[in-house]
Design an enzyme around this catalytic site. Sequence first.
Site, short mmCIF file in Angstrom:
data_model
loop_
_atom_site.label_atom_id
_atom_site.label_comp_id
_atom_site.label_asym_id
_atom_site.label_seq_id
_atom_site.Cartn_x
_atom_site.Cartn_y
_atom_site.Cartn_z
CB SER A 1 -0.95 -0.13 1.19
OG SER A 1 -1.89 0.96 1.19
CG ASP B 1 -7.32 -3.21 -3.05
OD1 ASP B 1 -7.88 -2.14 -2.32
OD2 ASP B 1 -6.04 -3.06 -3.07
CG HIS C 1 -5.82 -2.36 0.53
ND1 HIS C 1 -5.23 -2.03 -0.66
CD2 HIS C 1 -5.15 -1.73 1.39
CE1 HIS C 1 -4.36 -0.97 -0.47
NE2 HIS C 1 -4.10 -0.82 0.84
#
Length: 245
Positions: A74, A199, A227
């Site tokens: 991320s 996601d 995610h």
Amino acid sequence: MQGELVFLHGWGMNKAVWQLCIEELKESYKGPIKSVNLPGFGGANVPNGEYTLASATQLLGEQISDNSTIVAWSLAGLFALKLAELYPTKVSKIVLVASSPCFVEALDWEGINEQVLNDFSEQLQNNTTKTIERFLAIQAMGSERAKEDIKTLRALLKAQPAANENALSVGLELLKSQDLRTLFSRLSLPIYGIFGRLDTLVPRQVPARLADLNPLFSYEIIAKASHAPFISHRQSFLSYLKSIL
């Protein structure tokens, strides 16, 4: 001699999120493995002076040896790309996990609606714990194991000291303001990606877009992951990672 394998975590989290993956990898990976806290997270120092992507990346650079493979989840994807730019000898490969060089949606790009990040920034001023809880929920959204994923992430989050308020606030700002697509397209080292099709933060169109930007980029999408694919689908994630290593 295999280089160091370095794991970097996402916003609001800390290096403990990688614990389960690292334990399993130690059996097959022959080189050194470690996870590192992003500056200001999990009790790590913050930069002297202004906290920027460059100043925070310099702090990270001091902890990474030459020829490392960086696995970045991320927000950490921005740090991994910046590390490759500032310290080319330290980064031999990058593995982006549910990450993007540009997180905010634009006319020509799929991403998070900017208002969502603005709302998070606003909530952060009022209640840090609640904001991080809400972010955990969004990360697991779509996953068939959403409840278990949130529970696991929450437990791992508690394994380290709470994040620095300024680091949290700057982290959201980086997600909102950074567009490293040009840098991504220029990098000449192998870059891999592993994504979740469900996601909501890094939409499933992004990997193909990245492959258009840089022909050295290859990726895999896990059909039922969201995610945090390394939490919800750890075996699929690890087998992909091992195939790269």
